[in-house]
Write an enzyme that holds these catalytic residues in place. Sequence first.
Site, PDB file in Angstrom:
ATOM      1  N   ARG A 171       1.882  -7.325   2.554  1.00  0.00           N
ATOM      2  CA  ARG A 171       1.035  -6.185   2.234  1.00  0.00           C
ATOM      3  C   ARG A 171       0.197  -6.498   1.024  1.00  0.00           C
ATOM      4  NH1 ARG A 171       3.107  -1.204   0.556  1.00  0.00           N
ATOM      5  NH2 ARG A 171       4.901  -2.353  -0.227  1.00  0.00           N
TER       6      ARG A 171
ATOM      7  N   SER B  42      10.285 -11.121  -2.389  1.00  0.00           N
ATOM      8  CA  SER B  42      11.654 -10.621  -2.252  1.00  0.00           C
ATOM      9  C   SER B  42      12.613 -11.651  -1.693  1.00  0.00           C
ATOM     10  CB  SER B  42      11.637  -9.386  -1.386  1.00  0.00           C
ATOM     11  OG  SER B  42      10.632  -8.548  -1.864  1.00  0.00           O
TER      12      SER B  42
ATOM     13  N   ASP C 137      11.274  -7.125  -5.009  1.00  0.00           N
ATOM     14  CA  ASP C 137      10.916  -5.793  -4.488  1.00  0.00           C
ATOM     15  C   ASP C 137      11.806  -4.683  -5.053  1.00  0.00           C
ATOM     16  OD1 ASP C 137      13.121  -6.668  -3.061  1.00  0.00           O
ATOM     17  OD2 ASP C 137      12.329  -6.145  -1.094  1.00  0.00           O
TER      18      ASP C 137
HETATM   19 MG    MG Z   1       9.846  -3.721   2.049  1.00  0.00          MG
END
Ligand code: MG
Length: 499
Positions: free
Chosen positions: A90, A161, A214
């Site tokens: 993202r 992450s 994250d």
């Molecule tokens: Mg996520």
Amino acid sequence: MLSSPSILPTTHSKWSARQCELVESIANEFILSTSKLEALSKEFIHQMHAGLGQDKSKDLAMIPTFITGRPDGHERGCYLALDLGGTNLRVCLITLKGNHELETQQKPFKVPEHLQEAHVSELMDFIAISIKKFIANKHINAKIVEHRTGSDTLELGFTFSFPVAQTAIDAGTLLRWTKGFNCPGAVGNDVVQLLQDALNRKEVNVHVAALVNDTVGTLLAHSYQNPNTFIGAIFGTGTNASYVESAQSIKTMKTDAGEMIINIEWGNFDKDKAFLPVTIHDNKLDRESINPGIHVFEKMISGMYLGEITRNVLLHLIDHRVLFEGTSSDILNQHWAFETKYMSDIEKDSSSTLIPIAQVLEQKLGIYLNTQVDREIVKFVCQLVGKRAARLSAMATAAVIRQGLAHGALHSHGYPLKLDLDEKDDADKGTGSSEAIRVGIDGSVFEHYPHFKERMQECLAELLGSHANELVQLGIAKDGSGVGAALAALIAAKNTKSA
Ligand code: MG
Ligand code: ADP
């Protein structure tokens, strides 16, 4: 001996004795009592301490993040955020407006499957090009120009992450890949540098200012709206959490600050399976995964794995001829074909005939012959796997809160929670803060899996005492990691200016 009616669903009176016997033996393995979870929670704290210490062999990495402050909602500015952590990449533009308000523009890019195992430079080039495309968009570009703060270079917070040994707010070495990624050229290298090199190669005028996990992003983002946030947790493709630790408890580094956010990497809790109640179904999944023996705890909790555990249990029941008359389907025979989302759909069905479950079985799994009893068993198996995941999640959350209360950053607040694991009564009284301890949570499993939150809350009350439901607030920080990464970039840029 036949089943004790309390474990099996009330409808089990229509099940055969053999069905009751086999399903009950599975239930016995999956149901975790309060005392079992208390013992695990105690061990979890023990492993947290080991991780905060100098001991080389640790299950919980307890990584210092170099982030020593939390936002209070007054921050302002325009920052880029990037989130690579699982199924999607993202890219976000976050406009912080102060007064706890912000605006987010974002675009998901699907990471092509072959890049999950390609050389890391190919993966990073893909990311750089995605950012380039995102900021070239007319609307985004106008926003950036409008909120420009002097320099032409956009500051970016990178949410990455995977387990990273952080060495500065903007540097960290990848320890290992998880969650289906396995790109050569990354382990042992600084992921910020790898991304900055790709941005330079592709002539994208963006500076990677901060690297955050994250969970850290989730904690920071939740904190922007709820300043008393103590934990950030993820229950999505994988699971992990970070929390605020007092600096004096961190033995692996020195800092002048009073507290620092620690990335627990709790997916690796009890990697030797000395305490975790793993079943043969968990072991089968682990053995057939791309990282056997790693993140065993995560494999009992998170979205990437719950469906596969359920599939293993269902196949076991089929092979014992107590489900679907002993017949599987081509789809159900395939590894990873049973998605965790199907469990949500199945658990959602509270009708008496369970026709919606029949639809999942037929349309998603190609199982056309299923009786009412079959559907009841399938639903019960999903409940066992889903409930165990939520209770293990609560166990770890309770451990982190206990650590904060007993030794860490919550210590001075005097919350009236049961602190001593051996103390059976609720006699301990709090004297201090009545402010709730907030836990910011992101991830589709927490957000969409039916009852996941309620099951966690119920278990937190078992472990921390009946006050837990008022004093521990589990809140959704949806896509918080993007906002959190932007906040980390802001904190980093501020630190650079004041240094
Ligand atoms: Mg996520
Ligand atoms: P990520 O962790 O990759 O950022 P998510 O938080 O969306 O992304 O989590 C994705 C995981 O959640 C997948 O493993 C998927 O199986 C699971 N998932 C997606 N939708 C649901 C649902 N409705 N119920 C339960 N699990 C879901």
